[in-house]
Design an enzyme around this catalytic site. Sequence first.
Site, mmCIF file in Angstrom:
data_model
loop_
_atom_site.group_PDB
_atom_site.id
_atom_site.type_symbol
_atom_site.label_atom_id
_atom_site.label_comp_id
_atom_site.label_asym_id
_atom_site.label_seq_id
_atom_site.Cartn_x
_atom_site.Cartn_y
_atom_site.Cartn_z
ATOM 1 N N SER A 1 0.829 -1.213 0.000
ATOM 2 C CA SER A 1 0.000 0.000 0.000
ATOM 3 C C SER A 1 0.862 1.260 0.000
ATOM 4 C CB SER A 1 -0.910 0.000 1.232
ATOM 5 O OG SER A 1 -1.696 -1.165 1.261
ATOM 6 N N ALA B 1 10.130 0.149 2.642
ATOM 7 C CA ALA B 1 8.745 -0.008 3.088
ATOM 8 C C ALA B 1 8.380 -1.464 3.336
ATOM 9 C CB ALA B 1 7.792 0.587 2.042
ATOM 10 N N SER C 1 8.307 3.435 9.458
ATOM 11 C CA SER C 1 8.007 2.763 10.720
ATOM 12 C C SER C 1 6.535 2.982 11.063
ATOM 13 C CB SER C 1 8.921 3.286 11.825
ATOM 14 O OG SER C 1 8.765 2.489 13.000
ATOM 15 N N LYS D 1 2.988 1.933 16.269
ATOM 16 C CA LYS D 1 2.972 0.749 17.140
ATOM 17 C C LYS D 1 4.360 0.439 17.700
ATOM 18 C CE LYS D 1 -1.075 -1.392 14.995
ATOM 19 N NZ LYS D 1 -1.469 -0.194 14.234
ATOM 20 N N LYS E 1 9.570 -3.426 14.962
ATOM 21 C CA LYS E 1 9.790 -2.172 14.236
ATOM 22 C C LYS E 1 10.610 -1.194 15.070
ATOM 23 C CE LYS E 1 8.356 -1.085 10.729
ATOM 24 N NZ LYS E 1 8.971 -1.185 9.389
ATOM 25 N N ASN F 1 -2.196 4.772 11.431
ATOM 26 C CA ASN F 1 -2.917 3.911 10.499
ATOM 27 C C ASN F 1 -3.159 4.663 9.184
ATOM 28 O OD1 ASN F 1 -3.911 1.388 12.172
ATOM 29 N ND2 ASN F 1 -4.099 3.180 13.489
ATOM 30 N N VAL G 1 -8.523 -1.341 8.926
ATOM 31 C CA VAL G 1 -9.850 -1.547 9.494
ATOM 32 C C VAL G 1 -10.974 -1.121 8.554
ATOM 33 C CG1 VAL G 1 -9.861 0.698 10.668
ATOM 34 C CG2 VAL G 1 -11.236 -1.156 11.571
ATOM 35 N N THR H 1 -12.929 -4.966 18.380
ATOM 36 C CA THR H 1 -12.314 -5.665 19.503
ATOM 37 C C THR H 1 -12.720 -5.086 20.855
ATOM 38 O OG1 THR H 1 -10.336 -4.278 19.288
ATOM 39 C CG2 THR H 1 -10.336 -6.385 18.120
#
Length: 643
Positions: free
Chosen positions: A315, A386, A429, A432, A444, A471, A479, A496
């Site tokens: 992506s 990437a 990076s 997260k 990472k 994100n 998502v 979740t």
Amino acid sequence: MSLVDSFRKKIYSGDNIVNLTDVRYLPRWTILLFDLVLLMFSIFITYFILSKLHIYTPQNFSSYFKYGTIIGINLIFMFLLRTFAGIIRHSTFVDLFKLLSASFFTLITLVIVNVLLFSFTKKTLLTTAFLGFYSVISFLLLFMFRLFVKEFFQIVRELKSSINKKRILILGIDEQAVAVAKTIIANHNLDFKVTGFLTKRTDSKRANLLGKPILLKNKFEKYSKEDLAIDGVVVIKDMMTKEEMNDWVNLFLEKDLNVFKAPSVEQMQDADSVKTIKNLQIEDLLNRKPIKIENDEIYSTHYQKSILITGGAGSIGSEIVRQVAQFSPSLIVILDQAETPLYEMELEMRASYPNINFKFVLADISNKHRLEPLFREYQFSMVYHAAAYKHVPLVEENPHEGILVNIFGSKNVAMLSSKYNVLRFVMISTDKAVNPTNVMGASKRAAELLIQSLQNVEGNTTKFITTRFGNVLGSNGSVIPHFKKQIENGGPVTITHPDIVRYFMTIPEACELVLQAATMGSGGEIYVFDMGKPVKILDLAKRMIKLSGLDLDTDIKIIFTGLRPGEKLFEELLSDGAKTLPTHHEKILISKDPCGEFSDIETLTNRITKAALRRDKVEVVQLLKIIVPEFKSNNSVYEALDK
């Protein structure tokens, strides 16, 4: 299909409904017959008017001779000018001009005939008054007949096309809104019927646009969907800010209205672009103002340079390829281990940029022997790294695979960049990596530490730069595409935890940051992005359901599945001990994370790589917690290692 053929087909097929919009044209003889009747009727009306005005009409010649002469001359000019040849429902100014010309030449010819007859017989065929009235009346009747047919078919077509169409309001009353409304009204193939305009202005209470009413926002808020008698609203995204868009959309969703997005006025010039009027997407509401990048500096950094992009079929990597290609590099090497996406990328780029030299390499970055010949042959000036494993649950289940790609693979690419004197190395990076609670984020962060430490190795000339993202909208496995599939399949939408929040940015925005970072700093920096306010995933899902025209709980249900292994409620862009420094871009900051010596980190990364090759999951995670001391597992089998 002619009118007669249409009737015949309907009769013999047993269908007694003749669809007038299916009749392609009136036969020319039918039009000529109608015109002949109208010419005769014009003579009758002329005589009637003259009698009422007490104007004498000489009876020097028989009625048959007079009528025959008038109609005969008129028909001659109608034949010469082919006034009956056009399709009436599509009549234009040219057809009107033909009728006017035929009437004018008929009048002139009748005057000449009148003069000649008087010269030879001393008798007049027609009076000047008769000729004048006849010419005007015949032209008007012929013109009105065509106008009636044209309007009749227009009305029938509109009535037919309006059945089952979505009744919509156009948001706005400026030129862009009017242009969009005109296009929708004129295109009968669209599934929309414009019923009016909507505005927050208060100076348009009694005004109309295109014959449609203008509804004010304060009145709109008081009405229900049933009172409004509409199905949705068309918005033009470019007309308003993100905040205004969100306010309007919230109002529309409260009233259970569909929200549609229209293309810009420039795009509306393309006949096919109006087909892109479609449901507003959640991405349109999350988009923020893009970073203003310095194209001149980026251009000089990439122009006629040899560029390597790892993970170039993913992506982020694929968008970096697209943006870099705009700056005319001498070579772009696109490396990825996913065969099908890499092949699709090759087809796209060779079609879009036929003048750019591309090389597509199927390889795994953990295989140093596969990578080094590329560095040796192509002498890269820039490397965009990437390639990575990024899915939290999969890497949590397979930590050894995550280590081999995210740490060992990154080390291979980075050390080869230093060895072959690459000018700039830019690693992508993730947020997260900050105070990680899962193996993916920790791997990472370990790669970040390794890349930073390489900057200070003796003899190194490469500038190592890290960019840290949140994100990305629409990226593989993110998502929003996941929710879209669940909604399309009828639900349920799975979340979740009801309190989980995330930052979002667009793919082009993320890649603009990557390219900008490539031109900044002296090496060793970690660039972070001001991503605005985090988004609550539950609110995101609810809005996506409503934007799809569905009802929460009735059509689509939301269920909570519990946090996945390694997942946390919120992400961070800065670690606890990090400080930030500003840059000349207000949205870009430098994170001053602590960094160790390369020799220490290399020793640990060698140990964790050997453990990964042995597929010893526990030892891999233990060593990862030594490399990244802030790594505390959450909702994971590895929580025991923290005790």
